[in-house]
Design an enzyme around this catalytic site. Structure first.
Site, mmCIF file in Angstrom:
data_model
loop_
_atom_site.group_PDB
_atom_site.id
_atom_site.type_symbol
_atom_site.label_atom_id
_atom_site.label_comp_id
_atom_site.label_asym_id
_atom_site.label_seq_id
_atom_site.Cartn_x
_atom_site.Cartn_y
_atom_site.Cartn_z
ATOM 1 N N PHE A 243 -0.208 -2.175 8.767
ATOM 2 C CA PHE A 243 -0.815 -1.090 7.988
ATOM 3 C C PHE A 243 -2.202 -1.473 7.468
ATOM 4 O O PHE A 243 -3.041 -0.634 7.210
ATOM 5 C CB PHE A 243 0.034 -0.781 6.729
ATOM 6 C CG PHE A 243 1.328 -0.101 6.989
ATOM 7 C CD1 PHE A 243 2.541 -0.774 6.837
ATOM 8 C CD2 PHE A 243 1.359 1.234 7.360
ATOM 9 C CE1 PHE A 243 3.749 -0.130 7.042
ATOM 10 C CE2 PHE A 243 2.573 1.884 7.572
ATOM 11 C CZ PHE A 243 3.757 1.198 7.405
ATOM 12 N N LYS B 183 -10.271 3.098 14.183
ATOM 13 C CA LYS B 183 -8.923 3.353 14.704
ATOM 14 C C LYS B 183 -8.964 3.566 16.218
ATOM 15 O O LYS B 183 -8.088 3.112 16.945
ATOM 16 C CB LYS B 183 -8.294 4.572 14.004
ATOM 17 C CG LYS B 183 -7.928 4.319 12.546
ATOM 18 C CD LYS B 183 -6.866 3.235 12.403
ATOM 19 C CE LYS B 183 -6.485 2.994 10.960
ATOM 20 N NZ LYS B 183 -5.498 1.893 10.787
ATOM 21 N N PHE C 201 -0.881 12.135 10.520
ATOM 22 C CA PHE C 201 -1.718 13.257 10.123
ATOM 23 C C PHE C 201 -2.011 13.081 8.631
ATOM 24 O O PHE C 201 -2.549 12.016 8.268
ATOM 25 C CB PHE C 201 -1.059 14.554 10.603
ATOM 26 C CG PHE C 201 -1.343 14.710 12.084
ATOM 27 C CD1 PHE C 201 -0.745 13.887 13.029
ATOM 28 C CD2 PHE C 201 -2.282 15.636 12.529
ATOM 29 C CE1 PHE C 201 -1.062 13.981 14.378
ATOM 30 C CE2 PHE C 201 -2.586 15.743 13.886
ATOM 31 C CZ PHE C 201 -1.985 14.906 14.806
ATOM 32 N N ASN C 202 -1.677 14.006 7.769
ATOM 33 C CA ASN C 202 -2.097 13.787 6.381
ATOM 34 C C ASN C 202 -0.922 13.413 5.477
ATOM 35 O O ASN C 202 -0.175 14.293 5.045
ATOM 36 C CB ASN C 202 -2.807 15.042 5.852
ATOM 37 C CG ASN C 202 -4.183 15.170 6.457
ATOM 38 O OD1 ASN C 202 -4.322 15.184 7.684
ATOM 39 N ND2 ASN C 202 -5.206 15.233 5.625
ATOM 40 N N TYR D 7 -14.426 5.021 9.934
ATOM 41 C CA TYR D 7 -12.974 4.843 9.810
ATOM 42 C C TYR D 7 -12.293 5.308 11.093
ATOM 43 O O TYR D 7 -11.539 4.556 11.709
ATOM 44 C CB TYR D 7 -12.416 5.627 8.615
ATOM 45 C CG TYR D 7 -10.912 5.767 8.691
ATOM 46 C CD1 TYR D 7 -10.314 6.963 9.059
ATOM 47 C CD2 TYR D 7 -10.092 4.675 8.438
ATOM 48 C CE1 TYR D 7 -8.946 7.068 9.171
ATOM 49 C CE2 TYR D 7 -8.719 4.770 8.535
ATOM 50 C CZ TYR D 7 -8.151 5.981 8.908
ATOM 51 O OH TYR D 7 -6.780 6.085 9.035
ATOM 52 N N LEU E 129 -7.198 15.050 -0.813
ATOM 53 C CA LEU E 129 -6.948 16.313 -1.496
ATOM 54 C C LEU E 129 -5.831 16.244 -2.530
ATOM 55 O O LEU E 129 -6.029 16.602 -3.704
ATOM 56 C CB LEU E 129 -6.608 17.396 -0.464
ATOM 57 C CG LEU E 129 -6.231 18.764 -1.040
ATOM 58 C CD1 LEU E 129 -7.397 19.387 -1.791
ATOM 59 C CD2 LEU E 129 -5.742 19.701 0.071
ATOM 60 N N GLY F 91 0.827 -1.209 0.000
ATOM 61 C CA GLY F 91 0.000 0.000 0.000
ATOM 62 C C GLY F 91 0.858 1.254 0.000
ATOM 63 O O GLY F 91 2.088 1.180 -0.056
ATOM 64 N N ILE G 284 1.637 3.856 2.244
ATOM 65 C CA ILE G 284 2.648 4.088 3.279
ATOM 66 C C ILE G 284 3.486 2.832 3.475
ATOM 67 O O ILE G 284 4.698 2.884 3.696
ATOM 68 C CB ILE G 284 1.967 4.533 4.598
ATOM 69 C CG1 ILE G 284 1.136 5.775 4.332
ATOM 70 C CG2 ILE G 284 3.007 4.803 5.682
ATOM 71 C CD1 ILE G 284 0.176 6.157 5.411
ATOM 72 N N ASN H 258 -3.438 -8.088 0.392
ATOM 73 C CA ASN H 258 -4.446 -8.797 -0.438
ATOM 74 C C ASN H 258 -4.691 -8.053 -1.754
ATOM 75 O O ASN H 258 -5.557 -8.416 -2.543
ATOM 76 C CB ASN H 258 -5.761 -8.970 0.342
ATOM 77 C CG ASN H 258 -6.451 -7.647 0.639
ATOM 78 O OD1 ASN H 258 -5.951 -6.578 0.210
ATOM 79 N ND2 ASN H 258 -7.555 -7.684 1.337
ATOM 80 N N GLY I 60 -18.268 15.139 7.909
ATOM 81 C CA GLY I 60 -17.186 14.374 8.567
ATOM 82 C C GLY I 60 -15.914 15.177 8.676
ATOM 83 O O GLY I 60 -15.018 14.822 9.438
ATOM 84 N N SER J 96 -4.190 6.987 13.465
ATOM 85 C CA SER J 96 -4.542 8.168 12.684
ATOM 86 C C SER J 96 -4.945 9.326 13.578
ATOM 87 O O SER J 96 -5.483 9.132 14.670
ATOM 88 C CB SER J 96 -5.720 7.809 11.769
ATOM 89 O OG SER J 96 -6.316 8.967 11.250
HETATM 90 C C1 WQD Z 1 -8.085 17.177 3.527
HETATM 91 C C2 WQD Z 1 -8.816 18.488 3.323
HETATM 92 C C3 WQD Z 1 -11.112 18.232 2.697
HETATM 93 C C4 WQD Z 1 -10.539 16.564 -1.265
HETATM 94 C C5 WQD Z 1 -6.988 12.019 5.728
HETATM 95 C C6 WQD Z 1 -7.098 10.573 5.500
HETATM 96 C C7 WQD Z 1 -7.268 9.829 6.781
HETATM 97 C C8 WQD Z 1 -6.265 10.280 7.825
HETATM 98 C C9 WQD Z 1 -6.278 11.779 7.979
HETATM 99 C C10 WQD Z 1 -4.463 8.707 7.966
HETATM 100 C C11 WQD Z 1 -10.237 18.467 3.897
HETATM 101 C C12 WQD Z 1 -10.323 18.931 1.598
HETATM 102 C C13 WQD Z 1 -10.292 17.072 -0.009
HETATM 103 C C14 WQD Z 1 -11.130 17.395 -2.252
HETATM 104 C C15 WQD Z 1 -11.156 19.206 -0.682
HETATM 105 N N1 WQD Z 1 -4.947 9.863 7.507
HETATM 106 N N2 WQD Z 1 -10.594 18.370 0.268
HETATM 107 N N3 WQD Z 1 -11.414 18.686 -1.918
HETATM 108 O O1 WQD Z 1 -10.102 14.123 5.442
HETATM 109 O O2 WQD Z 1 -8.012 15.091 6.528
HETATM 110 O O3 WQD Z 1 -8.232 12.579 6.109
HETATM 111 O O4 WQD Z 1 -6.023 12.325 6.697
HETATM 112 O O5 WQD Z 1 -5.018 7.911 8.622
HETATM 113 O O6 WQD Z 1 -7.055 8.471 6.461
HETATM 114 O O7 WQD Z 1 -8.217 10.352 4.686
HETATM 115 O O8 WQD Z 1 -7.853 14.195 4.228
HETATM 116 O O9 WQD Z 1 -7.205 14.740 1.928
HETATM 117 O O10 WQD Z 1 -9.542 13.844 2.348
HETATM 118 O O11 WQD Z 1 -8.972 16.151 3.074
HETATM 119 O O12 WQD Z 1 -11.431 20.382 -0.413
HETATM 120 O O13 WQD Z 1 -11.382 16.993 -3.425
HETATM 121 O O14 WQD Z 1 -8.975 18.709 1.914
HETATM 122 O O15 WQD Z 1 -12.408 18.818 2.827
HETATM 123 O O16 WQD Z 1 -10.527 19.750 4.424
HETATM 124 P P1 WQD Z 1 -8.633 14.081 5.632
HETATM 125 P P2 WQD Z 1 -8.399 14.673 2.805
#
Ligand code: WQD
Length: 337
Positions: free
Chosen positions: A81, A154, A179-180, A150, A201, A11, A13, A33, A296, A125
């Site tokens: 992971f 966690k 974080f992200n 999700y 994003l 995957g 990471i 898998n 969310g 997370s």
């Molecule tokens: C980031 C920001 C969206 C897409 C992720 C992972 C989660 C966890 C935490 C590890 C938000 C905005 C997004 C788009 C947008 N990581 N956005 N337009 O929701 O913080 O969660 O990090 O476990 O697994 O999913 O990340 O990238 O989805 O969103 O405006 O097309 O970007 O609203 O504010 P998120 P994200």
């Protein structure tokens, strides 16, 4: 040389961590898998490493198949992971997430006990914090109600590990709260492979810049932040991978411990700042529109990273600029392929 089972090792990471493990004389054994990745990652790994690591095409929820792997490999440690991680998708398919994310952990913990494997690095997370009561958020911040299945999977997984550690004196665990994660290996041979429409994003930005998506919708610009868009803590995936090696090295010197660590830059950037930075550092256009808030989403979350700096002597080394350059390089590699 310690042998490390890397579940979800093909995957996003996971594969970057496999590279880092080999750079530090560990022997990674990939278990995946391939439900959320594909052979291109293995080809990329082989090109980077010069050989193909050992790979088991196995579902981590399959106790019998996993027993076979433990029996054959007799690992010294596990990095777990394997999980689904799309916040939005988990709301639409909660049982898929609870089965995969929790049952896989239960199988791993059961087999670690049976085979006397006592070192676990768990992929957690920042979603366990929900919308934190304080920022930057530290590991003692009381978890809020998760905003998605999700995030809740966690939270439950962390509690399962904490309780198992309390009952199994020889067990040692780290709970790594990502974080992200963004970006890709500088070789552009491995990276994030979002299936279908990206949830996250940065892959959405790169696919828009590549012309695969017509435009990027920014989910809301009416938050109480400087520019009205959400704030997150974006961390280069290579920095994240390095932290897993540090966590393994730290565990070897501990006894019966279960510690959570935030893995982030330690600062926040808004969605708009990420888009503007991507455009600037790659000199490409990204067509955007402002849309409604996404359910969310928390308004802002970014890490206090003092604990991981002090205990694991780890901190990020790569900037947002570098991560967004590497993300674009990976996208161009995918588009050319
Ligand atoms: C980031 C920001 C969206 C897409 C992720 C992972 C989660 C966890 C935490 C590890 C938000 C905005 C997004 C788009 C947008 N990581 N956005 N337009 O929701 O913080 O969660 O990090 O476990 O697994 O999913 O990340 O990238 O989805 O969103 O405006 O097309 O970007 O609203 O504010 P998120 P994200």
């Amino acid at each position: 040389m310690k042998k490390v089972l890397v579940t979800g090792g093909a995957g996003y990471i996971g594969c970057h961590t496999v590279v880092e493990l080999l750079n530090h004389d560990f022997i990674p054994i990939i278990i995946d898998n391939f439900s959320n990745t594909d052979e291109r990652i293995l080809q990329g790994l082989e090109e980077i490493l010069g050989f193909m690591p050992i790979v088991y095409r196995t579902d981590c929820t399959d106790y019998k198949a996993m027993h076979e792997v433990f029996s054959l490999e007799k690992p010294d440690a596990v990095i777990h992971f394997a999980a689904f991680k799309a916040v939005g998708e988990s709301t639409a398919h909660p049982l898929k997430y609870y089965h995969n994310n929790i049952d896989s952990l239960l199988v791993v913990l059961r087999l670690m006990d049976e085979f006397n494997v006592n070192e676990l690095v768990f992929s957690s997370s920042c979603t366990v914090y929900g919308q934190p009561a304080m920022l930057p958020v530290n590991e003692n911040c009381p978890p809020q109600q998760a905003t998605s299945p999700y995030g809740y999977s966690k939270q439950v997984s962390e509690q399962i590990i904490i309780d198992t550690c309390a009952a199994r004196p020889q067990l040692k665990c780290t709970l790594l709260r990502y974080f992200n994660p963004i970006g890709a290996h500088p070789s552009a041979l491995i990276g994030e492979l979002p299936y279908g429409i990206p949830n996250n994003l940065v892959p959405y930005i790169t696919q828009t810049a590549a012309g695969i998506r017509e435009k990027l919708t920014i989910h809301g610009n009416d938050y109480s932040t400087n520019d009205g868009t959400c704030i997150r803590d974006y961390i280069h995936v290579c920095d994240l991978a390095a932290a897993h090696v540090k966590a393994l090295e730290w565990l070897s010197g501990q006894s019966n411990v279960c510690e959570a660590f935030n893995l982030g830059q330690g600062k926040g950037n808004s969605v708009k700042e990420v888009v503007d930075t991507f455009v600037r550092v790659n000199n490409v256009a990204v067509n955007i529109e402002i849309g409604p808030r996404r359910s969310g989403d928390v308004e802002q979350v970014y890490a206090d990273v003092s604990k991981v700096k002090n205990a694991l002597h780890w901190q990020t080394e790569r900037s947002l600029d570098e991560a967004l350059k590497d993300a674009w390089k990976w996208q161009r590699h995918l588009t050319q392929a």
